[in-house]
Scaffold this active site. Structure first.
Site, PDB file in Angstrom:
ATOM      1  N   GLU A  57       0.811  -1.225   0.000  1.00  0.00           N
ATOM      2  CA  GLU A  57       0.000   0.000   0.000  1.00  0.00           C
ATOM      3  C   GLU A  57       0.843   1.273   0.000  1.00  0.00           C
ATOM      4  OE1 GLU A  57      -3.967  -1.937   2.048  1.00  0.00           O
ATOM      5  OE2 GLU A  57      -2.866  -0.399   3.154  1.00  0.00           O
ATOM      6  N   GLU A  66      -4.874  -8.248  -0.813  1.00  0.00           N
ATOM      7  CA  GLU A  66      -5.294  -8.015   0.578  1.00  0.00           C
ATOM      8  C   GLU A  66      -6.660  -7.347   0.619  1.00  0.00           C
ATOM      9  OE1 GLU A  66      -2.684  -5.840   3.431  1.00  0.00           O
ATOM     10  OE2 GLU A  66      -4.596  -5.040   4.177  1.00  0.00           O
TER      11      GLU A  66
END
Length: 556
Positions: free
Chosen positions: A183, A272
């Site tokens: 991320e 995820e």
């Protein structure tokens, strides 16, 4: 940093801050129960047409993350529950682990990774931060201590990822892939990367990494993070997997036309998520867990992801509860993970044959797997029609609803390529059948070559009028068996009432047990456990002979 499991860890604080962000953005509603779903009648369900001759993406697997530093490691029993494929297992075939900043941390998740590999799972890894000496601080908006990788450390960082890969390899885990950064666009607590920085790293440094490379793992599947990679030929040559997270991503944004245009030879993973927006102990919230099933459906059908990976594997809002038992959310994943195995191909199917009914289908040789989610408040009688086949035979099926969890059901019958399943109100079902008329695939190895032939162990446990039988089939040959059928005769007075890990044809007399989608291949020396429950009228003798694909077995 090691965290007490009873206290919020770094990852848990991240979850809470993420929930705040999502609520503020309005991207994902706070938990809602599906009470508003419109009830469907049986008459409203059109046939779901499945076309085994229309392949889509190749599936790499379903799984979740283990992060021992934040929430503690899985126990040995929990590893088997996570990555085993039998009844009561999740059937996960993908494990995600973190890349520690220091080599001193690299062994924390090794035991779980090794067991996952032993059970046939793929392992990949994502870093949150490079080693501290490779980073620098800068001002990003209101964040005055934002962190980024120094350009002068790019080569050293690539070596760091290589060193981690080599450590795992030297300890029995061949890492399938390693990510550049977790991320990079949601990094107030870790390291920021711009899309230009990731593209530059891929172009100039990722070619030296000794395993597959994943990027960019955007927080919300933000295409502006991955578009530059796809549009840069040199960067694209050095990446193998476009990874994405789906926090707050609306279904309308799941398709990725640019990847379909330029991503030939690359893989597309959802690496995820937790969904829907989670609270403590929400793993068993019902019918909310059906939202997980629908989410996976859209990830497979609309986004055409090849892998679907949950956040923490064991958590109160995850697929495995803290006590190691499968949650209702885990059941939704198991309906895919246990039966849709790596290497299978999603095939075309009517995705929404009735209001609030979602269907996806997958193929492995002769075997077809169909997963159906019914979010309606009433049952739906759903017909499934398989194109280009007149096959007839049994259809194994499993059910999850408010009271049952991936529970095997009585086999259905397919005739001329069509069968009908009753989808109970608010339920998920997986159906497994064959399109070759119940015979092994022509490409299957009918018998093992070399060695002494198949071996069967049969263990019987009896009571007044019933019994269970556990059967272990072992390939003692020197080549793999691809597709198997076990034949045996039940003694007089015995009858099968239910079975697991195989499709049983006939309940008494001469019986055949055929592999299901996830256990059809037996490598040399490998075994598979199947079994059944039955009744008897006093005769508790065991079968005296078995054949595997027509070859007599050694009974032990």
């Amino acid at each position: 940093m090691t965290q007490d499991q009873q206290e919020p860890g770094s990852g848990e604080r991240r979850l809470l801050s993420r929930r705040t962000v999502l609520t503020t953005m309005g991207a994902v509603p706070v938990i809602t129960v599906a009470a508003s779903v419109v009830a469907a009648t049986e008459a409203s369900a059109a046939a779901a047409n499945v076309n085994p001759s229309a392949p889509r993406q190749t599936i790499k697997g379903f799984g979740a993350m283990a992060h021992a530093a934040w929430i503690g490691d899985l126990t040995a029993a929990q590893r088997d529950t996570a990555f085993g494929t039998g009844e009561g297992r999740l059937g996960f075939s993908v494990l995600r682990i973190p890349v520690g900043e220091s080599p001193a941390d690299w062994g924390r998740d090794l035991a779980t990774a090794k067991r996952a590999v032993e059970l046939g799972a793929t392992v990949f890894a994502s870093p949150w931060n490079p080693p501290a000496g490779m980073t620098e601080t800068f001002t990003r908006g209101s964040q005055t201590d934002a962190k980024r990788l120094k350009y002068g450390s790019y080569a050293a960082y690539a070596q760091h990822l290589n060193d981690f890969t080599a450590y795992l390899r030297n300890n029995g885990v061949n890492l399938y892939a390693i990510s550049v950064q977790n991320e990079p666009d949601y990094a107030s607590e870790w390291t920021w990367w711009t899309s230009a920085e990731i593209t530059r790293f891929l172009r100039e440094n990722a070619g030296s990494i000794s395993t597959r490379v994943m990027a960019p793992e955007s927080f919300q599947y933000v295409k502006s993070m991955s578009d530059p990679i796809l549009n840069d030929a040199a960067a694209l040559a050095n990446v193998d997997i476009i990874g994405a997270h789906l926090y707050g991503t609306p279904y309308a944004n799941f398709p990725y036309p640019l990847f379909k245009q330029k991503g030939a030879g690359k893989e597309l993973w959802m690496s995820e998520v937790y969904y829907p927006n989670s609270t403590a102990n929400s793993g068993d919230a019902w019918p909310e867990a059906l939202d997980v099933g629908e989410h996976i459906h859209h990830a497979m059908v609309d986004a055409e992801f090849q892998a679907y990976v949950w956040w923490y594997l064991r958590r109160s809002y995850g697929p495995m509860r803290e006590d190691g038992q499968i949650s209702k959310r885990g059941a939704m994943m198991a309906h895919f993970a246990r039966f849709v195995r790596p290497g299978q191909v999603r095939i075309d199917a009517t995705a929404n044959p009735a209001s609030n009914v979602y269907v996806s289908a997958y193929r492995d040789g002769d075997t077809v797997v169909i997963v159906a989610i019914n979010k309606n408040t009433s049952a739906v009688s759903q017909q499934f029609t398989l194109a280009n086949t007149t096959a007839s035979g049994s259809v194994a099926n499993w059910l999850t609803d408010g009271s049952r969890t991936v529970a095997p059901q009585t086999a259905l019958t397919m005739a001329n390529g069509s069968f009908t399943g009753l989808l109970p109100a608010r339920s998920a079902m997986t159906f497994v059948t064959r399109i070759g008329g119940g015979t092994p695939s022509p490409s299957a190895s009918p018998v093992p070559s070399g060695g002494t032939g198949p071996r069967v162990a049969y263990t019987m446990s009896t009571w007044s009028s019933g019994f269970t039988a556990a059967i272990t089939i072992t390939n003692t040959g020197t080549s793999a068996i691809d597709g198997w059928t076990l034949g045996f005769a039940l003694p007089a007075g015995q009858a099968i009432t239910s079975g697991w890990n195989a499709t049983f044809a006939s309940a008494s007399g001469q019986v055949t047990a055929r592999n299901v989608s996830y256990n059809g291949t037996l490598a040399p020396g490998a075994g598979v456990d199947i079994g059944f429950q039955g009744t008897h009228t006093g005769n508790t003798a065991e079968p005296v002979a078995f054949t595997l694909n027509g070859i007599p077995c050694t009974v032990v």
